[in-house]
Design a protein around this motif. Structure first.
Motif, PDB file in Angstrom:
ATOM      1  N   SER A  43       0.438 -25.361   7.854  1.00 28.63           N
ATOM      2  CA  SER A  43      -0.646 -25.034   8.776  1.00 28.63           C
ATOM      3  C   SER A  43      -0.343 -23.721   9.482  1.00 28.63           C
ATOM      4  O   SER A  43       0.806 -23.284   9.540  1.00 28.63           O
ATOM      5  CB  SER A  43      -0.847 -26.143   9.810  1.00 28.63           C
ATOM      6  N   GLN A  45      -2.196 -21.175  12.881  1.00 30.00           N
ATOM      7  CA  GLN A  45      -3.253 -20.899  13.842  1.00 30.00           C
ATOM      8  C   GLN A  45      -2.868 -19.636  14.590  1.00 30.00           C
ATOM      9  O   GLN A  45      -1.692 -19.311  14.707  1.00 30.00           O
ATOM     10  CB  GLN A  45      -3.456 -22.082  14.801  1.00 30.00           C
ATOM     11  N   ILE A  66      -7.891 -20.758  12.528  1.00 26.61           N
ATOM     12  CA  ILE A  66      -7.169 -21.986  12.220  1.00 26.61           C
ATOM     13  C   ILE A  66      -7.183 -22.155  10.703  1.00 26.61           C
ATOM     14  O   ILE A  66      -8.250 -22.140  10.078  1.00 26.61           O
ATOM     15  CB  ILE A  66      -7.822 -23.199  12.902  1.00 26.61           C
TER      16      ILE A  66
END
Length: 181
Positions: A43, A45, A66
Motif C-alpha cells: 500500500s 498514500q 491512495i
C-alpha cells in the motif's frame, strides 16, 4: 490524464531512486543487507501541495493519493541498484477534483540506493509509464520507519523545486509506503 499519470509515476520515482553495474562488488552494512530482496508494495498514500505562479496567476493546489489494486515489486540488489515494476491505481483528490481513479499500468523505474543515518537515499532514477520516460530531477530520501525480515515501511517528507514550460513550482510531498516479502 497523461500528465497526471506521469506525476503519479514521478511520485514513485521520487520515493524510490541510485547507480552501479551488476558486476560491481559492494560492501553492505547489516541494515543494507536486510533491505536486499524483492519487496511487494502492499500500500501507499501521500499528500502534498504544489505552489507556482505564471504571469501573476496562482497555480497552487493540494492533493492526496491512495494506492489501490497494487501489483508492484520493488527489488533492492546487493550492488546498490534497485528496480521497480508494476501496476496500480491511485485514488487522487486534487483541489477542485475529488476522487479521480488514475490507473497506472506497466510502470517501471530503476536507479541506485544507499542507507545512511536511518534514511534510504535514491538517485539517478529513470522511470517509464505509458511509454513516456521520466527522470527524477534530484536525489531523494525516505526515512526507514521499519525494516524487519518481512516488512519495510518507508516515509517520505520532502520538498522539490521543478521548472516546466517556463513555470517554477515548489512541490511538498509527504507519504508512506508499506512493503512486504
Amino acid at each position: 490524464m497523461k500528465t497526471i499519470k506521469i506525476l503519479v509515476l514521478a511520485f514513485v520515482i521520487i520515493s524510490t531512486s541510485s547507480c552501479s553495474d551488476d558486476g560491481d562488488s559492494v560492501s553492505l552494512s547489516e541494515e543494507e543487507k536486510m533491505l536486499v530482496s524483492a519487496w511487494k508494495l502492499e500500500s501507499f498514500q501521500y499528500t502534498g501541495t504544489t505552489t507556482g505562479n505564471f504571469e501573476g496567476i496562482d497555480l497552487s493546489s493540494s492533493y492526496e493519493g491512495i494506492g489501490q489494486d497494487v501489483d508492484a515489486v520493488l527489488t533492492f540488489k546487493d550492488n546498490r541498484t534497485f528496480n521497480f515494476e508494476g501496476s496500480y491505481d491511485v485514488l487522487l483528490s486534487v483541489t477542485g477534483f475529488d476522487g479521480m481513479l488514475i490507473p497506472v499500468e506497466n510502470a517501471s523505474s530503476s536507479g541506485d540506493w544507499y542507507i545512511e543515518g536511518g534514511y534510504l537515499y535514491t538517485s539517478d532514477a529513470f522511470g517509464q509509464v505509458d511509454n513516456q520516460m521520466v527522470q527524477n530531477p534530484e536525489d531523494s530520501r525516505m526515512r526507514i520507519q521499519e525494516n524487519t525480515e518481512n516488512r519495510l515501511v518507508l516515509v517520505i517528507d520532502q520538498e522539490s523545486e521543478i521548472s516546466e514550460n517556463g513555470v517554477d513550482y515548489v512541490v511538498k510531498l509527504s507519504g508512506q509506503y508499506i512493503l512486504t516479502k
